[in-house]
Scaffold this motif. Sequence first.
Motif, PDB file in Angstrom:
ATOM      1  N   SER A 242       0.843  -1.187   0.000  1.00 11.81           N
ATOM      2  CA  SER A 242       0.000   0.000   0.000  1.00 11.81           C
ATOM      3  C   SER A 242       0.878   1.236   0.000  1.00 11.81           C
ATOM      4  CB  SER A 242      -0.925   0.012   1.218  1.00 11.81           C
ATOM      5  OG  SER A 242      -1.855  -1.055   1.142  1.00 11.81           O
ATOM      6  N   LEU A 243       0.500   2.212  -0.828  1.00  6.42           N
ATOM      7  CA  LEU A 243       1.289   3.423  -1.017  1.00  6.42           C
ATOM      8  C   LEU A 243       0.415   4.638  -0.717  1.00  6.42           C
ATOM      9  CD1 LEU A 243       2.808   2.212  -4.371  1.00  6.42           C
ATOM     10  CD2 LEU A 243       4.141   2.596  -2.305  1.00  6.42           C
ATOM     11  N   PRO A 244       0.360   5.059   0.546  1.00  7.44           N
ATOM     12  CA  PRO A 244      -0.441   6.232   0.896  1.00  7.44           C
ATOM     13  C   PRO A 244       0.092   7.487   0.208  1.00  7.44           C
ATOM     14  CG  PRO A 244       0.178   4.983   2.853  1.00  7.44           C
ATOM     15  CD  PRO A 244       0.986   4.448   1.731  1.00  7.44           C
ATOM     16  N   GLY A 245      -0.837   8.322  -0.254  1.00  6.86           N
ATOM     17  CA  GLY A 245      -0.454   9.576  -0.886  1.00  6.86           C
ATOM     18  C   GLY A 245      -0.028   9.454  -2.325  1.00  6.86           C
ATOM     19  N   VAL A 246      -0.113   8.250  -2.903  1.00  5.93           N
ATOM     20  CA  VAL A 246       0.368   8.012  -4.269  1.00  5.93           C
ATOM     21  C   VAL A 246      -0.814   7.753  -5.199  1.00  5.93           C
ATOM     22  CG1 VAL A 246       1.648   6.406  -5.749  1.00  5.93           C
ATOM     23  CG2 VAL A 246       2.624   7.141  -3.563  1.00  5.93           C
ATOM     24  N   GLU A 247      -0.845   8.480  -6.303  1.00  4.30           N
ATOM     25  CA  GLU A 247      -1.843   8.246  -7.355  1.00  4.30           C
ATOM     26  C   GLU A 247      -1.228   7.677  -8.622  1.00  4.30           C
ATOM     27  OE1 GLU A 247      -5.168  11.120  -8.024  1.00  4.30           O
ATOM     28  OE2 GLU A 247      -3.916  12.441  -6.800  1.00  4.30           O
ATOM     29  N   HIS A 248       0.081   7.855  -8.802  1.00  2.00           N
ATOM     30  CA  HIS A 248       0.715   7.540 -10.075  1.00  2.00           C
ATOM     31  C   HIS A 248       1.793   6.484  -9.883  1.00  2.00           C
ATOM     32  CE1 HIS A 248      -0.919  11.625 -10.456  1.00  2.00           C
ATOM     33  NE2 HIS A 248      -1.146  11.298 -11.712  1.00  2.00           N
ATOM     34  N   VAL A 249       1.643   5.370 -10.587  1.00  5.31           N
ATOM     35  CA  VAL A 249       2.667   4.320 -10.587  1.00  5.31           C
ATOM     36  C   VAL A 249       3.009   3.978 -12.033  1.00  5.31           C
ATOM     37  CG1 VAL A 249       2.120   3.342  -8.338  1.00  5.31           C
ATOM     38  CG2 VAL A 249       0.875   2.531 -10.340  1.00  5.31           C
ATOM     39  N   TYR A 250       4.254   3.569 -12.247  1.00  4.88           N
ATOM     40  CA  TYR A 250       4.784   3.325 -13.581  1.00  4.88           C
ATOM     41  C   TYR A 250       5.647   2.058 -13.549  1.00  4.88           C
ATOM     42  CZ  TYR A 250       3.963   8.410 -13.433  1.00  4.88           C
ATOM     43  OH  TYR A 250       3.425   9.655 -13.235  1.00  4.88           O
ATOM     44  N   GLY A 251       5.971   1.566 -14.750  1.00  5.20           N
ATOM     45  CA  GLY A 251       6.958   0.491 -14.814  1.00  5.20           C
ATOM     46  C   GLY A 251       6.375  -0.839 -15.249  1.00  5.20           C
ATOM     47  N   ILE A 252       6.910  -1.909 -14.654  1.00  2.83           N
ATOM     48  CA  ILE A 252       6.645  -3.321 -14.991  1.00  2.83           C
ATOM     49  C   ILE A 252       6.488  -3.544 -16.496  1.00  2.83           C
ATOM     50  CG2 ILE A 252       5.791  -4.040 -12.742  1.00  2.83           C
ATOM     51  CD1 ILE A 252       2.918  -3.777 -13.839  1.00  2.83           C
ATOM     52  N   PRO A 253       7.471  -3.089 -17.301  1.00  4.33           N
ATOM     53  CA  PRO A 253       7.342  -3.316 -18.735  1.00  4.33           C
ATOM     54  C   PRO A 253       7.476  -4.821 -19.029  1.00  4.33           C
ATOM     55  CG  PRO A 253       9.522  -2.487 -18.208  1.00  4.33           C
ATOM     56  CD  PRO A 253       8.745  -2.439 -16.952  1.00  4.33           C
ATOM     57  N   GLU A 254       6.810  -5.306 -20.128  1.00  3.38           N
ATOM     58  CA  GLU A 254       6.554  -4.548 -21.329  1.00  3.38           C
ATOM     59  C   GLU A 254       5.077  -4.732 -21.692  1.00  3.38           C
ATOM     60  OE1 GLU A 254       8.806  -4.039 -25.550  1.00  3.38           O
ATOM     61  OE2 GLU A 254       8.677  -6.066 -24.755  1.00  3.38           O
ATOM     62  N   HIS A 255       4.337  -3.632 -21.792  1.00  7.09           N
ATOM     63  CA  HIS A 255       2.926  -3.667 -22.138  1.00  7.09           C
ATOM     64  C   HIS A 255       2.607  -2.502 -23.074  1.00  7.09           C
ATOM     65  CE1 HIS A 255       3.324  -5.438 -18.066  1.00  7.09           C
ATOM     66  NE2 HIS A 255       2.532  -6.358 -18.571  1.00  7.09           N
ATOM     67  N   ALA A 256       1.713  -2.739 -24.016  1.00  2.00           N
ATOM     68  CA  ALA A 256       1.317  -1.692 -24.960  1.00  2.00           C
ATOM     69  C   ALA A 256       0.202  -0.865 -24.326  1.00  2.00           C
ATOM     70  CB  ALA A 256       0.859  -2.312 -26.273  1.00  2.00           C
ATOM     71  N   ASP A 257       0.577  -0.096 -23.317  1.00  2.57           N
ATOM     72  CA  ASP A 257      -0.414   0.634 -22.537  1.00  2.57           C
ATOM     73  C   ASP A 257       0.135   2.009 -22.191  1.00  2.57           C
ATOM     74  OD1 ASP A 257      -2.750   1.141 -21.170  1.00  2.57           O
ATOM     75  OD2 ASP A 257      -2.677  -0.695 -19.982  1.00  2.57           O
ATOM     76  N   ASP A 258      -0.681   2.791 -21.491  1.00  4.28           N
ATOM     77  CA  ASP A 258      -0.239   4.109 -21.078  1.00  4.28           C
ATOM     78  C   ASP A 258       0.985   4.024 -20.182  1.00  4.28           C
ATOM     79  OD1 ASP A 258      -2.329   5.472 -22.372  1.00  4.28           O
ATOM     80  OD2 ASP A 258      -3.687   5.081 -20.705  1.00  4.28           O
ATOM     81  N   LEU A 259       1.740   5.128 -20.138  1.00  6.13           N
ATOM     82  CA  LEU A 259       2.900   5.182 -19.245  1.00  6.13           C
ATOM     83  C   LEU A 259       2.469   5.007 -17.790  1.00  6.13           C
ATOM     84  CD1 LEU A 259       5.943   5.775 -18.855  1.00  6.13           C
ATOM     85  CD2 LEU A 259       5.316   8.185 -18.647  1.00  6.13           C
ATOM     86  N   LYS A 260       1.455   5.765 -17.383  1.00  6.40           N
ATOM     87  CA  LYS A 260       0.902   5.575 -16.045  1.00  6.40           C
ATOM     88  C   LYS A 260       0.091   4.290 -16.041  1.00  6.40           C
ATOM     89  CE  LYS A 260      -2.462   7.302 -12.744  1.00  6.40           C
ATOM     90  NZ  LYS A 260      -3.542   8.271 -12.468  1.00  6.40           N
ATOM     91  N   LEU A 261       0.406   3.414 -15.093  1.00  2.91           N
ATOM     92  CA  LEU A 261      -0.302   2.141 -15.017  1.00  2.91           C
ATOM     93  C   LEU A 261      -1.732   2.363 -14.543  1.00  2.91           C
ATOM     94  CD1 LEU A 261       2.551   0.012 -13.420  1.00  2.91           C
ATOM     95  CD2 LEU A 261       1.895   0.115 -15.826  1.00  2.91           C
ATOM     96  N   LYS A 262      -2.641   1.609 -15.121  1.00  2.04           N
ATOM     97  CA  LYS A 262      -4.051   1.745 -14.795  1.00  2.04           C
ATOM     98  C   LYS A 262      -4.434   0.787 -13.669  1.00  2.04           C
ATOM     99  CE  LYS A 262      -5.109   2.697 -19.647  1.00  2.04           C
ATOM    100  NZ  LYS A 262      -5.718   2.151 -20.874  1.00  2.04           N
ATOM    101  N   THR A 263      -5.579   1.062 -13.076  1.00  4.18           N
ATOM    102  CA  THR A 263      -6.103   0.105 -12.110  1.00  4.18           C
ATOM    103  C   THR A 263      -6.592  -1.124 -12.865  1.00  4.18           C
ATOM    104  OG1 THR A 263      -8.328   1.037 -12.188  1.00  4.18           O
ATOM    105  CG2 THR A 263      -6.807   1.937 -10.545  1.00  4.18           C
ATOM    106  N   THR A 264      -6.525  -2.269 -12.215  1.00  3.21           N
ATOM    107  CA  THR A 264      -6.926  -3.528 -12.843  1.00  3.21           C
ATOM    108  C   THR A 264      -8.222  -4.068 -12.258  1.00  3.21           C
ATOM    109  OG1 THR A 264      -5.522  -4.755 -11.286  1.00  3.21           O
ATOM    110  CG2 THR A 264      -4.546  -4.129 -13.395  1.00  3.21           C
ATOM    111  N   ASP A 265      -8.882  -3.284 -11.437  1.00  4.09           N
ATOM    112  CA  ASP A 265     -10.164  -3.714 -10.875  1.00  4.09           C
ATOM    113  C   ASP A 265     -11.146  -3.989 -12.008  1.00  4.09           C
ATOM    114  OD1 ASP A 265      -9.122  -3.286  -8.351  1.00  4.09           O
ATOM    115  OD2 ASP A 265      -9.864  -1.226  -8.241  1.00  4.09           O
ATOM    116  N   GLY A 266     -11.749  -5.158 -11.978  1.00  4.89           N
ATOM    117  CA  GLY A 266     -12.729  -5.510 -12.994  1.00  4.89           C
ATOM    118  C   GLY A 266     -12.142  -6.036 -14.281  1.00  4.89           C
ATOM    119  N   GLY A 267     -10.832  -6.120 -14.378  1.00  5.27           N
ATOM    120  CA  GLY A 267     -10.181  -6.642 -15.575  1.00  5.27           C
ATOM    121  C   GLY A 267      -9.014  -7.529 -15.194  1.00  5.27           C
TER     122      GLY A 267
END
Length: 732
Positions: A242-267
Amino acid sequence: MAVISIERMGLLSVFCVCLFFSSAFAVDRGNFKTCDQSSFCKRQRALKPGQSPYRALLETLELSDSRLTLQLINDNNKVHLLLELYRLQGNMTRVKINELKPLKPRFEVPDVLIAEPPTEPLSVLSKDDNGIVLSLGAESQRLIVSARPFRLDIMEGPEVLLSLNSRGLLAFEHLHLRKDTQAKPDGAEVKESVDGDQQQDEGEKDEDGESDKEEDGLWEETFKSHTDTKPNGPTSISLDFSLPGVEHVYGIPEHADDLKLKTTDGGDPYRLYNLDVFQYELYNPMALYGSIPVMLAHNTQRTMGIFWLNAAETWVDISSNTAGKTVFGKMLDFVQGSSEKPQTDIRWISESGIIDVFIMLGPKPSDVFSQYASLTGTQSFPPLASLGYHQCRWNYNDQEDVKSVDQGFDQHDIPYDFIWLDIEHADGKRYFTWDPHKFSQPKEMLQGLMDKRRKMVAIVDPHIKVDSGYKIHSEITSKDFYVKNKDGRNYEGWCWPGGKFIVCEVITLFFLSCLRPLWVDYPKDTATFTIDDEFLIGSDLLVHPVTEEGSRGVTAYLPGAGEVWYDVHTFQKHNGAQNLYIPVTLSSIPVFQRGGSIIPRKDRVRRSSACMENDPYTLYVALSPKKFAEGKLYIDDGHSFNYDTKKEFIHRSLTFANNALTSSNLCPVCNFLTSSWIEKVLILGASKPSKVVLKMDGKETPVDFEFDSSMSVLTLRKPGMNAGDDWTLLLQ
């Protein structure tokens, strides 16, 4: 200005053409697992946040100079785990969790860390029945171990930086035997757990209350035609952060997706699993060619990193308490005084191995990069030609086709360094051979490229055709070099050669660290946090690629309040902290140079970078509002490791201050000679001088110049200094 190449990785070429975009919708999803088709992911994901069954046994605590160890117990099945905590040099914390007494050793990743990371002493600040407080040293950092349920919190002052198992999703499937197992691996016997109860057998319920007999995939699972057997049962692991105060996470390449990682709830979660996916869907968390289990978390106050050292198939879930809010909703929270603090929760799920995680505490983006590099090392300088343009496609029809493509680049004055041949160049898809009809004179073809100082790569993929008449296959078989499967036989699979193949090796993954998102250099500018359609080369060149077919213009964000940016094509000056519309053509890419920087460029168009070896430099001096600029010039032979082994390189500091441009040596012990010289100097944002003088070797020589008052550009022509010498240009 360096041209960044698009290099071919894996079995197929990576094309920078619209073909991929048009074919992206043709991907066959049935060839790639979803979480529901991956039994361990489905099983782990069925666990919901709540009360963790794991408890820390504080009476087992042992503390040495380098680590703290503590046993954990799963109160559901009484299995004991061993927790190890390390405070590492460089503001990092390492957490390892393994079975205390596994049936057999669980896999731990070798060869990734350059060495065991150096540690710093941990000290206990306080201890009671509820937990332990440890000192992490820097900036009042503390690590709190809560006993029931087990939880770790890393704090700085009153702020929680990061928490482990705060949502209770730690899960550790331990090795065990089936009751009907006839042969026990490695001569092992059914193991007794530390409390005297036998380990879980078939038909018993696991820690999640599920029966082995009731769920597929515990001992064996099948995907399409491939069956994966698990003689020691399921061995997956999971841990939440858990990362309090954080809205933006990046990394874990390699995916053809936005730079900012999206939430995976429901997918589906993001998948880390190396796959040959030449057709893929955009904005989808499916795995691609590479997998790097590193995630960065960023806000205006701090950047942190999580390095999950596990080589097994891994799924990463991301959730956020602000993900569903619109911009208006966030503004409404601000106006109404909402007390909800943003938080991002991460969950790592791996098929096997142990939990071994490095928490890199920054606090700056550059600190996190240094921390990660201290663990895994840095790359050697690549050959200069590898940074140029690489021409490849699947595939070239024959030798004449290669010659025609090569001549086409000359006709259109397009430089390139490498041309790549795909698998069709080989005789029957047998690597290290040439098709005797289509490529009958390979030496002549190669010599023609070498005469132009260009190079060729003939692909060799990590598999060999099974063919008794194929010399390479016969030699590898005789020397028993092939990778083995779990039964000790040569590992066989299906790919291009037809029949079976056997894996014998693993490929203004290679990646260039000079490319970075805008937030790395502007960590407090929230406007940069979600920008992924432009990037920085180093810290001084901003590029906004044109990615939409038929575009006549793009809107670029120029960061940095109080800074200025110069269009590298027109030298037009623009203020920072604004969105700027730029018209584009088929042949233009918006690029801006940051005011306050000096960039050496070789501007003469050549057939290849090798042809530019001794070409002169033009220095582009882009002045800041304070009339200051700085940069560096590095030169070596461009291909050998002599820069490292013999200190054969030039490294110079370039500085403009007080109307003087100076070149000084940054490496007095280095020894390298270059024929390159300074042909021209352009000073952007300059004022007109009365004269310009070159001071060098105790002499003063006047320099010719021109001044464009409409653009405030001063051009110094042929000052003539060697690029490796000390000199000063005075504007008077």
